[in-house]
Design an enzyme around this catalytic site. Sequence first.
Site, PDB file in Angstrom:
ATOM      1  N   GLY A  50       0.875  -1.060   0.080  1.00 53.69           N
ATOM      2  CA  GLY A  50       0.137   0.002   0.117  1.00 53.69           C
ATOM      3  C   GLY A  50       0.876   1.153  -0.068  1.00 53.69           C
ATOM      4  N   CYS A  51       2.369   0.918   0.021  1.00 61.06           N
ATOM      5  CA  CYS A  51       2.922   2.219  -0.116  1.00 61.06           C
ATOM      6  C   CYS A  51       3.623   2.242  -1.480  1.00 61.06           C
ATOM      7  CB  CYS A  51       4.310   1.895   0.941  1.00 61.06           C
ATOM      8  SG  CYS A  51       3.756   2.097   2.449  1.00 61.06           S
ATOM      9  N   GLU A  52       3.815   3.489  -2.205  1.00 62.95           N
ATOM     10  CA  GLU A  52       4.650   3.578  -3.155  1.00 62.95           C
ATOM     11  C   GLU A  52       5.955   3.288  -3.367  1.00 62.95           C
ATOM     12  OE1 GLU A  52       3.613   7.267  -5.237  1.00 62.95           O
ATOM     13  OE2 GLU A  52       1.422   6.715  -5.284  1.00 62.95           O
TER      14      GLU A  52
END
Length: 134
Positions: A50-52
């Site tokens: 869910g983190c770039e």
Amino acid sequence: MNLPDDAVAALQIFQDASGWEQRARMLMQWGERLPPLNDADKCEANLVHGCESQVWLVGRLHDGHWQFAANSDARLIRGLVALLLARVNGLSTEELRQVDLSDWFNQLGLSRQLSPSRSNGLNAVLQRMRELAQ
């Protein structure tokens, strides 16, 4: 709710800052203070989804209080994660559930600078902490 000592220190430093440029510099410095994770901890199982950017997170319960360690391949995210760790390390599972991410970054004067993707990424980190704490 009681704030951990590191969080109190962070609030004082960031609230005394004279504007965004100074806060941005301090954010980078906080990120540089994160202890490096060992290579064994930088594995798929510890990667926060869910983190770039890539963020690895490990957590251990110590006498009823959580201690998290994290790192990222992105400098700005490292700083934001360091400030999140300052806010949550030492909390009980119940206190961890009550942490309000946007309120915390608001108090630090950094919320305006959180893009939606960064905000989502940090929420994913907090969510992962809560999963580890279950």
